[in-house]
Design a protein around this motif. Structure first.
Motif, PDB file in Angstrom:
ATOM      1  N   GLU A 302       0.834  -1.203   0.000  1.00 36.24           N
ATOM      2  CA  GLU A 302       0.000   0.000   0.000  1.00 36.24           C
ATOM      3  C   GLU A 302       0.872   1.259   0.000  1.00 36.24           C
ATOM      4  OE1 GLU A 302      -2.328   3.223   1.164  1.00 36.24           O
ATOM      5  OE2 GLU A 302      -0.782   2.396   2.482  1.00 36.24           O
ATOM      6  N   GLU A 304       0.732   4.473   1.154  1.00 34.96           N
ATOM      7  CA  GLU A 304       1.121   5.309   2.300  1.00 34.96           C
ATOM      8  C   GLU A 304       2.265   4.664   3.080  1.00 34.96           C
ATOM      9  OE1 GLU A 304      -1.828   6.840   5.386  1.00 34.96           O
ATOM     10  OE2 GLU A 304      -0.238   5.975   6.615  1.00 34.96           O
ATOM     11  N   SER A 305       2.184   3.345   3.242  1.00 39.78           N
ATOM     12  CA  SER A 305       3.255   2.642   3.947  1.00 39.78           C
ATOM     13  C   SER A 305       4.574   2.797   3.200  1.00 39.78           C
ATOM     14  CB  SER A 305       2.929   1.157   4.058  1.00 39.78           C
ATOM     15  OG  SER A 305       1.836   0.963   4.903  1.00 39.78           O
ATOM     16  N   PHE A 308       5.964   6.342   3.852  1.00 44.24           N
ATOM     17  CA  PHE A 308       6.554   6.561   5.180  1.00 44.24           C
ATOM     18  C   PHE A 308       7.935   5.913   5.285  1.00 44.24           C
ATOM     19  CE2 PHE A 308       2.309   7.851   6.718  1.00 44.24           C
ATOM     20  CZ  PHE A 308       2.692   8.983   7.425  1.00 44.24           C
ATOM     21  N   HIS A 309       8.059   4.710   4.739  1.00 42.79           N
ATOM     22  CA  HIS A 309       9.378   4.066   4.780  1.00 42.79           C
ATOM     23  C   HIS A 309      10.385   4.837   3.915  1.00 42.79           C
ATOM     24  CE1 HIS A 309       8.724   0.761   7.409  1.00 42.79           C
ATOM     25  NE2 HIS A 309       7.807   0.177   6.662  1.00 42.79           N
ATOM     26  N   HIS A 312      11.410   7.902   5.738  1.00 40.83           N
ATOM     27  CA  HIS A 312      12.346   7.537   6.808  1.00 40.83           C
ATOM     28  C   HIS A 312      13.765   7.424   6.257  1.00 40.83           C
ATOM     29  CE1 HIS A 312      12.868   6.136  10.892  1.00 40.83           C
ATOM     30  NE2 HIS A 312      13.698   5.216  10.439  1.00 40.83           N
ATOM     31  N   LYS A 374      10.355  -5.223   2.524  1.00 42.09           N
ATOM     32  CA  LYS A 374       9.934  -5.155   3.920  1.00 42.09           C
ATOM     33  C   LYS A 374       8.404  -5.186   4.031  1.00 42.09           C
ATOM     34  CE  LYS A 374      10.892  -2.342   7.995  1.00 42.09           C
ATOM     35  NZ  LYS A 374      11.637  -1.243   8.576  1.00 42.09           N
ATOM     36  N   LEU A 375       7.745  -4.424   3.168  1.00 35.30           N
ATOM     37  CA  LEU A 375       6.279  -4.368   3.237  1.00 35.30           C
ATOM     38  C   LEU A 375       5.635  -5.636   2.685  1.00 35.30           C
ATOM     39  CD1 LEU A 375       5.720  -0.630   2.359  1.00 35.30           C
ATOM     40  CD2 LEU A 375       5.144  -1.757   4.512  1.00 35.30           C
TER      41      LEU A 375
END
Lengths: 405, 281
Positions: A302, A304-305, A308-309, A312, A374-375
């Motif tokens: 997704e 948004e995830s 954010f990563h 970061h 990772k996701l």
């Protein structure tokens, strides 16, 4: 941590040369350009120069430019002017992938009794030209189309449509907020009647926009007030910002070749690298497109995830996923193109600019695969190195969902 | 950018209990890929003690969906099934130091996954699937909406969308949600529970309540569809209003509107209210 800014379609950094040119207009050069004294005169002269600089970038006459506060104001001005100067005509045409300034005006106009045709696009985001041609009627007051799509970068054939409209006496407006400064524009040689632009997309600050109105076109002001902008937009001129936009326009003209060679090469290399990630795909036509933009979907995760990563790790991008749009549905642009929901929710837009470098692309190509992996490790739709074939969650419970249908 | 708490970001960046438990005793799958978030929760149960020994999750979704799933697994591990089932979506949000209102549906997703997993373990039908589908876009039932409204004391359709997504797709079901909400509010609106002031209303209090209801609840709902309403006068139980905007000229929409306004005012102020329309002069 260093920032890798790949979100130039959202906004751009103010160029130091732009800022430098603006600063005196907050201090010594504070006059009102309408004033009949030297403090006004010196500012009026600077505005004339700025207007010329913007006219040079667009290939038009200085008198054809009206300054506004933003792209949205320009769009509103254009739309309402076209309708108010042709009160007998009750039909307008736009597309399904427009900016919200146009979409929401169109929805409002519909409620007021206007007929609105929203022309569709194909899987690549290209305009359905034959649908548009068929929709043109003697009752059509206005055709308004995005020149370059903000999400995919896909270009519409606005000059062809403008010619078509001109032959039929229909006003043609284009929202060129993403196109100005990225592709060559020569309004003198076109039949475009009105064109919207926003300063902050080309390294001027937020809070300044402009509307080109072809000389001789009937016009009704949106902001009623004084004699400023030839009586076409009331309100004391935003002098520092107009000067800033002038310098930004000059720089954009100078950098246009670089935008279409070096920046394009960076975008292409980034895109090619990202497509090596499995289950990644580009949304939008690969060549009929801005040189700086790519829209890539990473399936089964997704947006948004992902953002954010990425953030970061220092990368700024944007997404067409539902969660980032503030609504509950993914981008209307991707939906209009028929991008499957599995891909739309995981779409990422990367928009580059002249400040980006080769190093940044290298760095991003290291970060992206890690974030995606990772996701996917968290995703119920992913196992080992591919999608789970038999997952109940892959489709809706009753297959009756209107979003998919 | 969303304002996420440090706890949300912490659970998003370092999610706990990712994967599938060693022995799946119960499994709950909620959401879907097309809806934008989906959660698969598996639990391992100590059958003698009725205790959740282990819980793991896999989530497709935004940062708050991942954080809510991670928080949920931490909250239920080592708890009995009954203890776990008493966890509400608000408890999950609280555990994370709160969620943005628009993201509350992520906490509801967690609660529903847990219920589904326990129901699956017990061989029952999950609660969330009971009832009638109200929102077809996101497959939300009246049972789900009613529970969320009651648990979280919701009073508007917008809040229901934030908590369940219902009405956030094509928007066709907004009227149905509105009607359902009115029904629920009426049911719960007994004197003294905070919905409606108890005791006899003085004329002044009554007018104030009518004004508030129209300004804060009824007018915004009408304005979404291009309409508007103005309070003209209050005379005993009769409330005089003027309908404006796109609805003003349409006879059929007016009738539905009058019903809607009456229903809302009765639910929010007093059950004997009568609404009369007065044409603008």
């Amino acid at each position: 941590m260093r920032t890798i800014y790949f979100d130039n379609n959202a906004t751009t950094a103010v160029d130091p040369q732009v800022l430098e040119a603006m600063l005196p207009f907050f201090q010594g050069l504070y006059g009102n350009p309408s004033s009949m004294h030297h403090k006004g005169g010196e500012v009026a002269a600077a505005l004339r120069q700025a207007r010329q600089q913007l006219a040079d970038l667009l290939g038009c006459e200085p008198g054809e430019i009206i300054y506004t506060s933003c792209g949205t104001e320009s769009d509103n001005t254009a739309m309402w002017s076209a309708l108010r100067t042709q009160p007998d005509k009750k039909h307008l045409i736009t597309s399904r992938v427009e900016h919200s300034a146009i979409i929401n005006n169109a929805a409002f106009l519909r409620r007021l009794g206007y007929q609105v045709t929203e022309v569709g696009v194909d899987r690549d985001g290209l305009l359905n030209l034959s649908q548009l041609e068929k929709a043109l009627t003697p009752d059509t007051a206005l055709v308004s189309l995005l020149w370059a799509n903000n999400e995919t970068g896909v270009l519409f054939p606005v000059e062809d449509v403008a010619r078509l409209c001109s032959e039929k006496g229909i006003v043609f407006h284009t929202d060129a907020v993403q196109a100005v400064g990225k592709i060559p524009i020569n309004l003198k040689a076109s039949k475009i009647d009105m064109l919207s632009l926003a300063g902050h997309k080309l390294h001027a600050p937020k809070g300044i926009g402009a509307l080109y109105v072809r000389k001789g076109l009937k016009f009704a002001p949106f902001m009623i007030g004084g004699h400023q902008e030839g009586g076409r937009r009331g309100g004391t001129e935003n002098t520092p910002y107009i000067v800033g936009l002038g310098v930004a326009a000059r720089l954009a003209g100078e950098r246009l070749p670089e935008e279409n060679t070096r920046v394009k090469a960076l975008r292409d290399r980034l895109e090619a690298g990202l497509l090596k990630i499995p289950y990644a795909m580009v949304n939008g036509h690969r060549t009929i497109r801005l040189p700086n933009t790519t829209n890539i979907s990473f399936e089964y995760i997704e947006g948004e995830s992902i953002l954010f990563h990425l953030s970061h790790a220092g990368i700024c991008a944007s997404s067409g996923s539902a969660c980032t749009s503030g609504s509950l549905e993914p981008s209307h642009v991707l939906r209009a193109m028929g991008v499957p929901f599995t891909a739309a929710h995981g779409s990422i837009r990367l928009s580059l600019g002249v400040t980006n470098t080769d190093d940044e692309v290298d760095e991003a190509l290291k970060i992206f695969p890690e974030v995606v992996a990772k996701l996917r490790e968290l995703s119920p739709f992913w196992k080992d190195d591919g999608p789970v074939q038999e997952s109940e969650l892959l489709s809706c419970e009753d297959n009756n969902c209107q979003i998919c249908n | 950018m969303w304002e996420y708490t440090n706890q949300v970001m912490e659970h998003f960046e370092r999610p706990r209990n990712v994967g599938v438990v060693a022995r799946i005793d119960g499994e709950g799958q909620v959401g879907s890929l097309s809806c934008g978030d989906a959660l698969r929760l598996t639990i391992q149960v100590d059958k003698d003690k009725d205790l959740i020994e282990d819980a793991k999750f896999q989530t497709f979704g935004c940062a708050s969906a991942i954080a809510s799933s991670s928080a949920l697994t931490e909250m239920i591990k080592g708890r009995t099934l009954e203890q776990a089932l008493s966890i509400t979506n608000q408890d999950i949000a609280d555990y994370l130091g709160g969620l943005p209102r628009e993201k509350m549906h992520c906490s509801v997703l967690g609660q529903e996954a847990l219920e589904a997993a326990v129901a699956n373990y017990r061989g029952e039908k999950p609660k969330a699937l009971e009832g009638q589908i109200i929102c077809e876009c996101f497959g939300v039932t009246d049972v789900e909406i009613e529970r969320v409204v009651k648990t979280n004391r919701l009073t508007t359709v917008e809040e229901i969308t934030q908590f369940t997504k219902a009405g956030g797709g094509c928007g066709k079901c907004v009227e149905k949600i509105e009607a359902l909400l009115n029904k629920i509010l009426k049911k719960t609106a007994t004197p003294g529970n905070g919905q409606k002031p108890g005791g006899r209303l003085t004329t002044l209090k009554r007018i104030k309540l009518i004004e508030d209801a129209i300004a804060n609840q009824i007018a915004p709902a009408l304005m979404r569809d291009g309409g508007d309403i103005e309070l003209v006068d209050v005379d005993g139980p009769t409330v005089y209003v003027t309908l404006k905007g796109t609805c003003a000229s349409c006879p059929s929409s007016k009738r539905t509107l009058a019903d809607f306004v009456t229903e809302r005012l009765r639910a929010l102020v007093d059950s004997d209210i009568v609404v009369r329309e007065r044409r603008p002069e």
